[in-house]
Design a protein around this motif. Structure first.
Motif, PDB file in Angstrom:
ATOM      1  N   HIS A 172       0.819  -1.202   0.000  1.00 13.24           N
ATOM      2  CA  HIS A 172       0.000   0.000   0.000  1.00 13.24           C
ATOM      3  C   HIS A 172       0.855   1.255   0.000  1.00 13.24           C
ATOM      4  CE1 HIS A 172       1.369   0.026   4.031  1.00 13.24           C
ATOM      5  NE2 HIS A 172       0.785  -1.122   4.265  1.00 13.24           N
ATOM      6  N   THR A 193      -2.589  -2.124   7.365  1.00 16.11           N
ATOM      7  CA  THR A 193      -2.630  -0.683   7.098  1.00 16.11           C
ATOM      8  C   THR A 193      -1.248  -0.041   7.197  1.00 16.11           C
ATOM      9  OG1 THR A 193      -4.843  -0.644   8.089  1.00 16.11           O
ATOM     10  CG2 THR A 193      -3.757   1.493   7.783  1.00 16.11           C
ATOM     11  N   LYS A 233      -2.554  10.437   2.471  1.00 15.44           N
ATOM     12  CA  LYS A 233      -2.969   9.152   1.890  1.00 15.44           C
ATOM     13  C   LYS A 233      -3.066   8.090   2.974  1.00 15.44           C
ATOM     14  CE  LYS A 233      -1.501   9.708  -2.871  1.00 15.44           C
ATOM     15  NZ  LYS A 233      -0.167  10.370  -3.041  1.00 15.44           N
ATOM     16  N   THR A 234      -2.106   8.111   3.879  1.00 18.26           N
ATOM     17  CA  THR A 234      -2.171   7.147   4.985  1.00 18.26           C
ATOM     18  C   THR A 234      -3.444   7.378   5.799  1.00 18.26           C
ATOM     19  OG1 THR A 234       0.225   7.221   5.094  1.00 18.26           O
ATOM     20  CG2 THR A 234      -0.899   6.202   6.957  1.00 18.26           C
ATOM     21  N   ARG A 284      -6.545   5.977   4.316  1.00 21.31           N
ATOM     22  CA  ARG A 284      -6.589   4.546   4.556  1.00 21.31           C
ATOM     23  C   ARG A 284      -7.076   4.262   5.988  1.00 21.31           C
ATOM     24  NH1 ARG A 284      -0.972   3.783   2.886  1.00 21.31           N
ATOM     25  NH2 ARG A 284      -0.386   3.095   4.959  1.00 21.31           N
ATOM     26  N   GLU A 302     -10.769   5.076   6.508  1.00 17.59           N
ATOM     27  CA  GLU A 302     -11.616   4.087   5.856  1.00 17.59           C
ATOM     28  C   GLU A 302     -11.660   2.798   6.680  1.00 17.59           C
ATOM     29  OE1 GLU A 302     -12.923   1.000   3.443  1.00 17.59           O
ATOM     30  OE2 GLU A 302     -10.740   1.203   3.594  1.00 17.59           O
ATOM     31  N   ARG A 303     -10.476   2.322   7.092  1.00 18.38           N
ATOM     32  CA  ARG A 303     -10.407   1.055   7.840  1.00 18.38           C
ATOM     33  C   ARG A 303     -11.104   1.137   9.190  1.00 18.38           C
ATOM     34  NH1 ARG A 303      -5.515  -0.976   5.101  1.00 18.38           N
ATOM     35  NH2 ARG A 303      -6.402  -0.688   3.051  1.00 18.38           N
TER      36      ARG A 303
END
Ligand code: TRP
Length: 345
Positions: A7, A186, A331-332, A335, A338-339
């Motif tokens: 990722h 992640t 961007k992290t 992620r 979302e998670r």
């Protein structure tokens, strides 16, 4: 999933491929940068500069101890100038101020909900610092979680730290692993790397101890900000040993330190120096060390003075660094949001 790099966001500059090791260094904003920092850390980082190295001036961490706001602001800019003066190149590395990238605080909150009171209570730095204080802020307790956010936001592979910070990097791994287990893969798992053997600079007055910001007396440490004259005086007054022989030996810590300094600043080998100084006295050695140290620091000090006179340029460089860092960090965080079940905005 599960592959640590799968990722990984695109390299910041777009010029580098994904196999590159990513490094994250957190630097405390203290104004007192000394020769040990330069020869052991900054200067070497600059010489060995590799892309994908993030240098973060951790102003939010500095707020966990009592401080004066104008002094903090001053010190952050000051340390940025020293890093730039030492040769950290904003075209290669990413140099930025922690508070400029809001994701650090945002990520800290989410990691706070993964970290446990028990593990944070076991942090040695927290135990030591809190024991010295009457009133302990939540921020001091939470310090390692903010550090974990620093590291995890960038998927750092390597975190060069001193021995005292290894526990915090271990904690970061634990938090990342727990997060990944709970919410899905992640974060990359970082590892602490002890600094590669660089110059170990000892206190000039107590040569059995390292030159240190907090412990060394003013006479024991050489500040990058001082004049050549003061540096010279401090070296001329450095503690040596009884006897007259110039050689590196365990029972001659003062002379060994001077030889190390000369080796580190000239590139000569210790053995070569021992031969060169046969029959000479400590005064000769000290004079040469002073000249050599001042010679190495001269361009750094000059560049620093120029930068200090050009705050707009420094601010622009730091903004650019923050922009590049934010690109990765945001961007992290996407992620992470979302998670963890946060509704997209
Ligand atoms: N706690 C580190 C120190 O005291 C500074 C730091 C903050 C840091 N965030 C970091 C170091 C992230 C490495 C990685 O020196």
């Amino acid at each position: 999933m599960g592959k640590q790099d799968s990722h990984r966001s695109q390299p910041v500059s777009g010029r580098y491929h994904d196999a590159m090791v990513r490094t994250f260094s957190g630097i405390q904003p203290t104004g007192e940068v000394h020769l040990g920092n330069y020869l052991g850390a900054f200067g070497r980082w600059a010489r060995e500069q590799e892309p994908e190295h993030f240098f973060c001036i951790v102003d939010l961490h500095a707020m966990t101890a009592p401080y004066d706001p104008p002094v903090l602001r001053e010190r952050v800019v000051d340390v940025a100038c020293w890093l730039l003066a030492a040769g950290i190149d904003p075209d290669v590395s990413i140099l930025f101020i922690q508070s400029h990238v809001r994701e650090h605080t945002e990520c800290t909150w989410i990691l706070n909900c993964v970290a446990t009171m028990g593990e944070l209570s076991r942090m040695v730095q927290y135990k030591e610092k809190s024991a010295q204080r009457q009133s302990v802020s939540v921020g001091l307790f939470d310090y390692p979680v903010l550090q974990a956010a620093d590291i995890l936001l960038y998927d750092a592979d390597e975190v060069p730290v001193g021995a005292d910070q290894q526990q915090h990097v271990e904690l970061t791994r634990d938090i990342a692993q727990r997060f990944n287990a709970r919410f899905g893969e992640t974060f990359a798992l970082p590892r602490a790397t002890l600094p590669r053997a660089g110059a170990r600079v000892m206190d000039l007055q107590q040569p059995d101890r390292r030159m240190s910001k907090s412990v060394s007396s003013p006479q024991g440490k050489i500040l990058l900000s001082e004049s050549e004259e003061i540096t010279r005086k401090k070296i001329m007054r450095a503690v040596t040993d009884s006897g007259t022989e110039i050689r590196a030996a365990e029972d001659k810590p003062g002379v060994s330190n001077l030889l190390d300094l000369l080796a580190a600043t000239t590139g000569a080998e210790i053995a070569e120096l021992e031969t060169r100084y046969k029959g000479k006295n400590y005064g000769d050695l000290k004079r040469d060390v002073a000249e050599s140290v001042n010679g190495v620091l001269r361009p750094v000090r000059q560049r620093y003075a120029e930068l200090r006179n050009d705050p707009a340029e420094v601010a622009a460089l730091l903004r650019r660094g923050a922009g590049a860092a934010r690109e990765v960090a945001s961007k992290t965080m996407d992620r992470v949001r979302e998670r963890t079940g946060l509704v997209a905005s």
